[in-house]
Design a protein around this motif. Sequence first.
Motif, short mmCIF file in Angstrom:
data_model
loop_
_atom_site.label_atom_id
_atom_site.label_comp_id
_atom_site.label_asym_id
_atom_site.label_seq_id
_atom_site.Cartn_x
_atom_site.Cartn_y
_atom_site.Cartn_z
N LEU A 140 0.83 -1.20 0.00
CA LEU A 140 0.00 0.00 0.00
C LEU A 140 0.87 1.25 0.00
O LEU A 140 0.60 2.21 -0.75
N THR A 143 2.44 1.64 -3.42
CA THR A 143 1.45 2.10 -4.41
C THR A 143 1.18 3.58 -4.26
O THR A 143 1.13 4.32 -5.26
N LEU A 144 1.00 4.05 -3.04
CA LEU A 144 0.77 5.47 -2.80
C LEU A 144 1.97 6.30 -3.25
O LEU A 144 1.81 7.38 -3.85
N ARG A 316 -15.70 -0.55 7.61
CA ARG A 316 -15.24 -0.52 6.22
C ARG A 316 -16.43 -0.39 5.27
O ARG A 316 -16.39 0.41 4.32
N ALA A 362 -10.67 6.50 -5.87
CA ALA A 362 -9.38 6.35 -5.20
C ALA A 362 -9.53 6.43 -3.68
O ALA A 362 -8.92 5.65 -2.94
N LEU A 363 -10.36 7.36 -3.21
CA LEU A 363 -10.58 7.49 -1.76
C LEU A 363 -11.26 6.25 -1.19
O LEU A 363 -10.90 5.77 -0.11
N PHE A 365 -11.15 3.20 -2.46
CA PHE A 365 -10.19 2.10 -2.50
C PHE A 365 -9.17 2.22 -1.38
O PHE A 365 -8.85 1.23 -0.70
N LEU A 366 -8.66 3.42 -1.15
CA LEU A 366 -7.66 3.62 -0.10
C LEU A 366 -8.26 3.32 1.27
O LEU A 366 -7.63 2.65 2.10
N THR A 367 -9.46 3.82 1.52
CA THR A 367 -10.11 3.57 2.81
C THR A 367 -10.34 2.08 3.03
O THR A 367 -10.08 1.55 4.12
N SER A 368 -10.82 1.39 1.99
CA SER A 368 -11.06 -0.04 2.11
C SER A 368 -9.76 -0.80 2.37
O SER A 368 -9.71 -1.70 3.21
N ALA A 369 -8.69 -0.42 1.67
CA ALA A 369 -7.41 -1.11 1.84
C ALA A 369 -6.85 -0.90 3.24
O ALA A 369 -6.34 -1.84 3.87
N VAL A 370 -6.94 0.33 3.76
CA VAL A 370 -6.42 0.61 5.10
C VAL A 370 -7.21 -0.17 6.16
O VAL A 370 -6.62 -0.77 7.07
#
Length: 383
Positions: A140, A143-144, A316, A362-363, A365-370
Amino acid sequence: MPRPRIDRLSAVLALPLLAAPALSAFGLRPNRIAQPQALGWAEAFGAPTAAALAAGTLLLVVALLLLRRPGLRMLLLAAALAGLILMLGRGAAVLLEQAAPAARVSPGLGFWLAAGVLVLLLVDAFARMQPGPAPRAALLAATLAAVAALLGSGVLADLSVAAEFRLRAAAFHKATADHLVLAFGSFLAALAVGLPAGLAVQRHRALRAPVLNLLTLIQTIPSIALFGMLIVPLAWIAAHVPAAAEAGIRGIGMAPALVALFLYSLLPIVANTVAGVDAVPPAVAEAAAGMGMTGAQRLRMVDLPLALPVILAAARIVLVQNIGLATVGALIGSGGYGTFIFQGIGQTATDLILLGVLPTVALAFLTSAVLDLVIASFRMQPP
């Protein structure tokens, strides 16, 4: 000699990936709202480069069909996706050199098809590795960093969506702040109310059916309808309660959107809190009682820690849901990325729509990944 096994997912996605180089890679417009002219890789780089790209795609498909090691697949797919994005940015610059000053270049169908297939295969390769929390966090972060470097390099500066951003940078930053307030503010409020409500419903079984049925009913109301239903009561409150008006409560704007998102958030939090505490093993509860724990101590030291992964799963769901639903709030003046989406629809400006859609995706996806990473970390902890 045994024949090599063919990767099934790659076989399914081989045809769209092979077809992508033959489709339009770019859309060239004389201005931001005109109909695009579909152009391929050959128009930007010449026929030899386009032929080399098609041959490279064929070799990539063959490698994916035969390559089974997920780590190598990830490296190959990441390199292919990075190369595709770099070619998109360079191609846009080449096409604009020969176009009118007001011309715009946007990604075409071929690019979106190829990028979508590569991302799906990347996600599949990563899932096959079954990584723990540390590798997930490292990927992660990488990727960021890669996305930040790409956006900061200016490689994509000639794309139409980048031009839309430059024209609306201040409005974009304000929309980002509004979207974060809508999504995360409503989530925090729902967490503060829903967690105690879920614990109360779990303790008092008679409340379970009425409360969950009411929250389910709210969840079935379409978002735009709920926003509209809240306009009248909030407008009345703003007109008759001076302190409410001073606090920003009114019939349109941020207030009804926040209330609606708060209401939508309650069901997952309450239901998962009930399910998480219900799932605490009876033997553990008996052991806590045998140690002399009070009800409050058992809740704090046993029930909530064991139920936390289930509650985080609800968090989530709620956050990803709210990030998406917050775009609809722009219809009643709440701000956020939905402002660009609906402006773009009204102006038939596709790239203005993308300016709202891409950061929303993107937001989310990022929230879900975190949160997936946080949930995995809690599950890895010993009981």
